[in-house]
Scaffold this active site. Structure first.
Site, mmCIF file in Angstrom:
data_model
loop_
_atom_site.group_PDB
_atom_site.id
_atom_site.type_symbol
_atom_site.label_atom_id
_atom_site.label_comp_id
_atom_site.label_asym_id
_atom_site.label_seq_id
_atom_site.Cartn_x
_atom_site.Cartn_y
_atom_site.Cartn_z
ATOM 1 N N HIS A 189 0.228 -3.041 10.942
ATOM 2 C CA HIS A 189 1.319 -3.880 11.429
ATOM 3 C C HIS A 189 1.723 -3.586 12.873
ATOM 4 O O HIS A 189 2.903 -3.431 13.191
ATOM 5 C CB HIS A 189 2.527 -3.794 10.489
ATOM 6 C CG HIS A 189 2.218 -4.262 9.106
ATOM 7 N ND1 HIS A 189 1.931 -5.586 8.814
ATOM 8 C CD2 HIS A 189 2.082 -3.588 7.935
ATOM 9 C CE1 HIS A 189 1.662 -5.696 7.525
ATOM 10 N NE2 HIS A 189 1.739 -4.497 6.977
ATOM 11 N N GLN A 239 1.070 -11.525 9.734
ATOM 12 C CA GLN A 239 1.616 -10.280 9.185
ATOM 13 C C GLN A 239 0.689 -9.091 9.340
ATOM 14 O O GLN A 239 1.110 -7.952 9.165
ATOM 15 C CB GLN A 239 2.064 -10.460 7.724
ATOM 16 C CG GLN A 239 0.992 -10.929 6.751
ATOM 17 C CD GLN A 239 0.667 -9.924 5.686
ATOM 18 O OE1 GLN A 239 0.009 -8.936 5.980
ATOM 19 N NE2 GLN A 239 1.075 -10.178 4.455
ATOM 20 N N ARG A 260 -9.525 -7.917 3.652
ATOM 21 C CA ARG A 260 -8.388 -7.470 4.467
ATOM 22 C C ARG A 260 -8.367 -5.954 4.581
ATOM 23 O O ARG A 260 -8.181 -5.391 5.670
ATOM 24 C CB ARG A 260 -7.085 -7.969 3.843
ATOM 25 C CG ARG A 260 -5.805 -7.638 4.626
ATOM 26 C CD ARG A 260 -4.611 -8.230 3.872
ATOM 27 N NE ARG A 260 -3.351 -8.047 4.574
ATOM 28 C CZ ARG A 260 -2.519 -7.038 4.406
ATOM 29 N NH1 ARG A 260 -2.846 -6.047 3.564
ATOM 30 N NH2 ARG A 260 -1.373 -6.971 5.066
ATOM 31 N N GLN A 282 0.829 -1.206 0.000
ATOM 32 C CA GLN A 282 0.000 0.000 0.000
ATOM 33 C C GLN A 282 0.865 1.257 0.000
ATOM 34 O O GLN A 282 1.926 1.299 0.628
ATOM 35 C CB GLN A 282 -0.919 0.000 1.222
ATOM 36 C CG GLN A 282 -2.101 0.937 1.079
ATOM 37 C CD GLN A 282 -3.237 0.569 2.017
ATOM 38 O OE1 GLN A 282 -3.341 -0.560 2.459
ATOM 39 N NE2 GLN A 282 -4.077 1.528 2.338
#
Length: 311
Positions: free
Chosen positions: A203, A252, A119, A9
């Protein structure tokens, strides 16, 4: 040895995919399949905008994947290239890991698009707007970045999110903690800290709700053994077993993208040529980390034709 890389991204931009779609029926097939899979005219959004809609995580993630896969498919179909013959490994930065698995025939294109739509929406919804943030620490080692994150946390979440390249580490967490990290970065050894314009703190542990969503989605998803091994973000090591791939894709969402270590590990495994598909983001990172490697970005039809001839 050669590795194929796929961006994450931030590489989206209005106009992406237009030239490929106009020049190649193979690319148009990819974009049409993605549109049908997610029930959305994504190609129109990619080519015409508006930018605010393309920037939304649930749109950006499948769009970036579609653009990269279209680029690769044109190379494969029109250039007569097979990934199993021309690459020893694949890797992708964050969402790019899904693209890499699609490229290696571990996940179908339509399923990859649907998973990334899920997601993207889950990551966007995991944290209310304004609660989290991200910042880049320039000129900082991983150890310095971790020390800054620890010092800035003060009871909140502040963690290393992306170890991108030598001197480029990204932090993620609660907005206040990230702002404190930027303020103290220079005094703690970084060249400077810079807030990033992101819609959510990716993350880090704040993404756990999204990880839970992906655990459920991936449990039902068909994942086959990839044609070439995937270097996983969270391991900086190659994997091929479908159940392990599922587990690492869940990990992840909240764990560190160990991109610098991945490039070093690939190089140590014998990779001397890194080929990025769909953007010019990862190749410069490779060059900063593995100076003696060849790093190529393949974006345009001219790039595709040149690579086909070189192979």
């Amino acid at each position: 040895m050669r590795a194929f890389l796929f961006p994450g991204q931030g590489s989206q931009a209005v106009g992406m995919g237009r030239a490929l779609a106009e020049a190649s029926p193979v690319a148009r097939e990819v974009f049409q399949e993605v549109d049908e899979a997610i029930g959305q005219n994504l190609l129109k959004l990619m080519t015409d905008g508006p930018a605010e809609a393309l920037m939304l995580t649930e749109n950006a993630q499948p769009a970036i994947m579609a653009n990269s896969i279209a680029t690769l498919r044109v190379l494969e179909r029109e250039g007569g290239i097979r990934i199993s013959e021309k690459a020893q490994f694949v890797a992708g930065h964050s969402l790019g890991e899904y693209t890499a698995l699609c490229a290696a025939d571990a996940i179908s294109l339509s399923l990859t698009a649907r998973l990334l739509k899920i997601r993207g929406r889950a990551m966007q919804n995991a944290v209310p707007v304004g609660v989290g943030g991200m910042a880049a620490l320039l000129g900082a080692t991983l150890e310095q970045a971790q020390a800054i994150a620890d010092a800035a946390a003060d009871g909140e979440i502040c963690a290393v999110a992306n170890d991108n390249a030598a001197g480029q580490v990204v932090l993620s967490g609660h907005l206040g903690a990230i702002e404190r990290a930027v303020a103290m970065a220079k005094d703690m050894g970084a060249k400077r800290g810079m807030m990033l314009a992101v819609s959510a703190p990716f993350h880090c542990a704040l993404m756990q709700p999204a990880a839970d969503v992906m655990l459920h989605a991936l449990k039902a998803a068909r994942i086959d053994t990839p044609l070439v091994a995937l270097f996983a973000n969270v391991l900086a090591a190659p994997i091929t077993v479908p159940d392990e791939i599922r587990a690492r894709l869940v990990d992840q969402v909240t764990d560190v993208v160990r991109w610098r270590e991945t490039m070093l590990a690939m190089h140590a495994a014998g990779v001397d040529t890194f080929v990025e598909f769909g953007a010019k983001v990862l190749a410069p990172m490779v060059k900063r980390t593995v100076a003696d490697a060849e790093a190529i970005s393949v974006v345009t039809m001219d790039d595709i034709e040149a690579l086909a001839k070189a192979m």
